[in-house]
Design a protein around this motif. Structure first.
Motif, short mmCIF file in Angstrom:
data_model
loop_
_atom_site.label_atom_id
_atom_site.label_comp_id
_atom_site.label_asym_id
_atom_site.label_seq_id
_atom_site.Cartn_x
_atom_site.Cartn_y
_atom_site.Cartn_z
N PHE A 290 0.83 -1.31 -0.13
CA PHE A 290 0.00 -0.06 -0.05
C PHE A 290 1.12 1.25 0.11
O PHE A 290 0.35 2.09 -0.71
CB PHE A 290 -0.98 0.05 1.15
CG PHE A 290 -1.64 -1.24 1.42
CD1 PHE A 290 -2.54 -1.85 0.26
CD2 PHE A 290 -1.66 -2.06 2.54
CE1 PHE A 290 -3.10 -2.95 0.29
CE2 PHE A 290 -2.34 -3.37 2.45
CZ PHE A 290 -2.97 -3.58 1.51
N PHE A 291 2.02 1.04 0.63
CA PHE A 291 3.02 2.27 0.52
C PHE A 291 3.38 2.40 -0.80
O PHE A 291 3.41 3.61 -1.14
CB PHE A 291 4.19 1.74 1.51
CG PHE A 291 5.23 2.88 1.65
CD1 PHE A 291 5.05 4.29 2.30
CD2 PHE A 291 6.34 2.73 1.05
CE1 PHE A 291 5.88 5.09 2.70
CE2 PHE A 291 7.52 3.83 1.34
CZ PHE A 291 7.21 4.84 1.99
N ALA A 292 3.57 1.43 -1.31
CA ALA A 292 4.06 1.57 -2.99
C ALA A 292 3.15 2.20 -3.74
O ALA A 292 3.33 2.84 -4.67
CB ALA A 292 4.70 0.03 -3.37
N ILE A 293 1.69 1.72 -3.56
CA ILE A 293 0.74 2.08 -4.28
C ILE A 293 0.46 3.70 -4.14
O ILE A 293 0.31 4.27 -5.37
CB ILE A 293 -0.42 1.16 -3.92
CG1 ILE A 293 -0.41 -0.37 -4.36
CG2 ILE A 293 -1.86 1.64 -4.65
CD1 ILE A 293 -1.58 -1.28 -3.77
N GLY A 294 0.49 4.07 -3.22
CA GLY A 294 0.41 5.50 -2.83
C GLY A 294 1.69 6.29 -3.38
O GLY A 294 1.37 7.30 -4.20
N PHE A 459 6.73 10.05 0.31
CA PHE A 459 7.95 9.29 -0.05
C PHE A 459 8.43 9.73 -1.30
O PHE A 459 9.56 9.88 -1.81
CB PHE A 459 7.93 7.89 0.45
CG PHE A 459 9.00 6.94 -0.42
CD1 PHE A 459 10.43 7.14 0.55
CD2 PHE A 459 9.00 6.46 -1.23
CE1 PHE A 459 11.25 6.35 -0.13
CE2 PHE A 459 10.17 5.78 -1.90
CZ PHE A 459 11.28 5.60 -1.09
N ALA A 460 7.34 9.82 -2.39
CA ALA A 460 7.86 9.99 -3.74
C ALA A 460 8.28 11.37 -4.07
O ALA A 460 9.09 11.47 -4.68
CB ALA A 460 6.24 9.52 -4.49
N VAL A 461 7.50 12.25 -3.47
CA VAL A 461 8.24 13.65 -3.77
C VAL A 461 9.44 13.99 -2.83
O VAL A 461 10.10 14.78 -3.30
CB VAL A 461 7.03 14.93 -3.18
CG1 VAL A 461 5.88 14.63 -4.03
CG2 VAL A 461 6.57 14.53 -1.70
N MET A 462 9.66 13.05 -1.71
CA MET A 462 10.90 13.43 -1.07
C MET A 462 11.89 12.85 -1.79
O MET A 462 13.18 13.74 -1.70
CB MET A 462 10.77 12.79 0.28
CG MET A 462 12.10 12.86 1.03
SD MET A 462 12.03 11.82 2.57
CE MET A 462 12.62 10.06 1.85
N VAL A 463 11.91 11.66 -2.35
CA VAL A 463 13.03 11.25 -3.15
C VAL A 463 13.03 11.78 -4.66
O VAL A 463 13.99 11.73 -5.36
CB VAL A 463 12.77 9.53 -3.39
CG1 VAL A 463 14.12 9.06 -4.03
CG2 VAL A 463 12.83 9.02 -1.92
N GLY A 464 11.93 12.20 -5.24
CA GLY A 464 11.65 12.50 -6.55
C GLY A 464 11.74 11.54 -7.56
O GLY A 464 11.64 11.95 -8.77
N SER A 465 11.80 10.28 -7.21
CA SER A 465 11.51 9.20 -8.22
C SER A 465 11.07 7.95 -7.49
O SER A 465 11.14 8.00 -6.17
CB SER A 465 12.81 8.79 -8.74
OG SER A 465 13.88 8.71 -7.60
N VAL A 466 10.42 6.90 -8.12
CA VAL A 466 9.90 5.64 -7.44
C VAL A 466 10.45 4.48 -8.17
O VAL A 466 10.45 4.61 -9.19
CB VAL A 466 8.57 5.83 -7.23
CG1 VAL A 466 7.98 4.43 -6.76
CG2 VAL A 466 7.92 7.05 -6.75
N PHE A 467 11.25 3.63 -7.25
CA PHE A 467 11.56 2.42 -7.96
C PHE A 467 10.92 1.22 -7.25
O PHE A 467 10.81 1.49 -6.03
CB PHE A 467 13.17 2.36 -7.70
CG PHE A 467 13.83 3.50 -8.62
CD1 PHE A 467 14.24 3.63 -9.80
CD2 PHE A 467 14.29 4.73 -7.79
CE1 PHE A 467 14.56 4.68 -10.58
CE2 PHE A 467 14.99 5.63 -8.54
CZ PHE A 467 15.06 5.78 -9.86
N PRO A 468 10.85 0.04 -7.90
CA PRO A 468 10.22 -0.97 -7.22
C PRO A 468 11.19 -1.61 -6.17
O PRO A 468 10.70 -2.11 -5.05
CB PRO A 468 10.10 -2.08 -8.37
CG PRO A 468 10.45 -1.17 -9.75
CD PRO A 468 11.33 -0.12 -9.28
#
Length: 573
Positions: A290-294, A459-468
């Protein structure tokens, strides 16, 4: 068993603590921590670790000795001596056999540290005698009156804390004038100065002693206040705590802010999982999904890269991410409605892995980027001001955590919360009482997933990218561990657990490679010494204490007379 044969208990305690000291030495923990001074050029953190094992052996032996002070002291000395004997045996074996062929961390530096610069026979004798002396000190600490023992203990802890958080405190005290002079007095280049350690320990001991004298009077005065007065005091304390927390990133800089943001993200996930595990008793090992889905939802909706689909603002995308996570939670809940216990954990574990593998798959690569992930996720803005660094995102995380904690608190005391607790205690009884298990369970899964979705969005905006690869199973285990350590079902316990298991290892980088060892030891210690957690829920604490008190109540009841018991048996048929 040990009350009747105290000598056997002394030997057992000493052997266990001695083997533990050898174990942490073999893992490389002692050598690594020896690089960090507690008191500059006097005492290192690795030496403190060994001393704790020796002193702890003496204290535990005293705790198990139902006899006079002389016997207690003797027991502490014997237990400490046995623990020292284990270390001495390790040194002797290490000198005769190349242990490094089996244990990589059994290095010459480690044995040099244990030998204290002496030859092997002399070092072995010193280790046994030193162990006996420190075991004696441990048993002596046990014999001290409580009013003296606690201030001394807090004095020692304050010295350790000052040295562990030296970098952070020096950042706070870097201003010109009095703070800088205090910093020079307390801290050396590495570790505390001797004068700083003595002063800090003495100040903490005196403060604790004074507080112990005044605590009862202060508590009586507060209890005598009207409810409005007590509420005002509580409000002031909360306000002071929030103000101190809000000022911490400003005083500590970007590194502290980054650590606090990570703690906040784990707090958001912990509050969500606490709904499922703590309130409803639904064990979920795939919660990271769910964290990943968000995170992926916000990434897709806001990214300005080639995979972005809408280029929305962060504030528009977050509600959608929460809704998508909630729906995903409900979808997970439907197939596992009839599963209980360990089987439920396995089923949810599979869901977490399915989500991660789907994101990695070639089939979804055109939309989710596969292993390349989603890039170019912009930072959120407020009125033209961009929340760029962790100092800014910390306040976003703080506000989100406060809102989610408030919602969780209201849910706990609501009718739905009581229904969750009912199915946690006994599903069959809850169903017999008219609780709709389907809707109640699905709400637990959905709302818990929505909380995790908020964390994923930040988390997505903090890192600026999302990886599996950012969403491994280990995150789910860490979240579950912080709930257990903090106190299952306790909202403040989630925050305390996140600070203890996530924040402290980030601040104490020396523990970084030993994180799982510390996790395991801490969990075992928690289950043995404080199973209800660091900040348990009132109901959980009451249940555990009631269980412990029941045998005493039964034992206090007089045994029935034989004739009366026989008569009762006849009447009962």
């Amino acid at each position: 068993m040990t009350r009747g044969r105290p000598a056997r208990g002394w030997l057992a305690v000493g052997a266990v603590l001695g083997i533990a000291a050898v174990f942490v030495s073999i893992t490389g923990m002692v050598e690594a921590l020896h690089q960090r001074w507690v008191v500059a050029d006097v005492l290192s953190l690795g030496q403190v670790l060994l001393l704790l094992a020796l002193v702890g052996a003496g204290y535990l032996a005293a705790l198990r000795t139902p006899a006079g002070p002389v016997v207690v002291l003797a027991g502490g000395g014997v237990a400490g001596g046995v623990a020292g004997m284990c270390l001495a045996g390790f040194v002797v074996v290490g000198a005769a056999v190349n242990l490094r062929a089996m244990f990589v961390n059994a290095s010459p530096t480690l044995f040099e540290l244990l030998r204290m610069g002496r030859e092997v026979p002399s070092a072995a004798v010193w280790l046994v005698l030193g162990g006996a002396v420190f075991g004696l000190l441990g048993s002596l600490a046990y014999l001290l009156p409580l009013g003296l023992r606690r201030p001394l203990l807090w004095g020692v802890w304050s010295i350790l804390l000052l040295s562990l958080f030296q970098d952070l405190l020096q950042l706070v005290l870097q201003a010109e004038g009095l703070p800088a002079r205090v910093s020079e007095f307390v801290f050396a280049a590495q570790g505390l100065t001797t004068a700083g350690a003595v002063s800090g320990g003495a100040a903490a001991a005196v403060a604790v002693a004074l507080w112990r004298q005044r605590a009862a009077a202060v508590g009586s005065r507060v209890a005598a206040l009207p409810p409005a007065g007590r509420f005002a005091i509580r409000l002031v304390l909360v306000g002071v705590g929030i103000a101190a927390l809000a000022l911490l990133p400003i005083a500590g800089g970007s590194f502290i802010a980054q650590v606090l943001v990570i703690v906040g993200l784990y707090t958001l996930m912990g509050l969500g999982l606490n709904l499922e595990v703590g309130f409803a008793g639904l064990l979920d090992l795939g919660f990271v999904a769910f964290f990943a889905i968000g995170a992926y939802t916000v990434g897709l909706l806001t990214s300005v890269g080639e995979l972005g689909i809408a280029q929305w603002s962060f504030w528009t995308a977050v509600p959608v991410a929460v809704l998508v996570s909630l729906i995903a939670g409900v979808i997970l809940g439907i197939p596992v409605l009839g599963i209980r216990g360990d089987y439920l954990a396995i089923a949810t574990l599979g869901f977490g892995e399915i989500v991660r593998l789907l994101v990695l798959s070639d089939a979804l690569r055109p939309w989710l980027g596969g292993s390349q992930g989603l890039l170019a996720i912009p930072k959120p803005t407020i009125g033209g001001f961009e929340l760029v660094g962790p100092e800014h995102l910390f306040y976003l995380t703080l506000v989100s955590s406060a809102v989610v904690a408030y919602v969780a608190w209201r849910l706990r005391d609501s009718r739905l919360g009581r229904a969750w607790m009912a199915i946690r205690e006994d599903e069959d009884v809850a169903q017999a009482l008219g609780i709709n298990l389907v809707s109640v369970k699905l709400l637990a899964y959905g709302l818990g997933a929505a909380f995790a979705g908020v964390g994923g969005a930040i988390f997505a905006v903090m890192v600026g990218s999302v990886f599996p690869h950012s969403f491994q199973l280990l995150i789910s285990i860490n979240v579950l561990a912080l709930i257990i350590v903090g106190g299952i079902g306790s909202i403040p316990g989630v925050i305390v657990g996140a600070a203890a298991l996530v924040g402290l290892p980030e601040l104490l980088r020396e523990f970084g490679e030993f994180r799982f060892l510390v996790y395991g030891a801490l969990l075992v210690a928690m289950m043995l010494l404080r199973p209800e957690g660091l900040w348990p829920a009132a109901q959980q604490q009451r249940e555990l204490h009631e269980v412990g008190e029941e045998p005493q109540v039964v034992a206090a009841e007089p045994a029935p007379e034989p004739a009366l018991a026989a008569a009762e048996t006849q009447v009962g048929g």
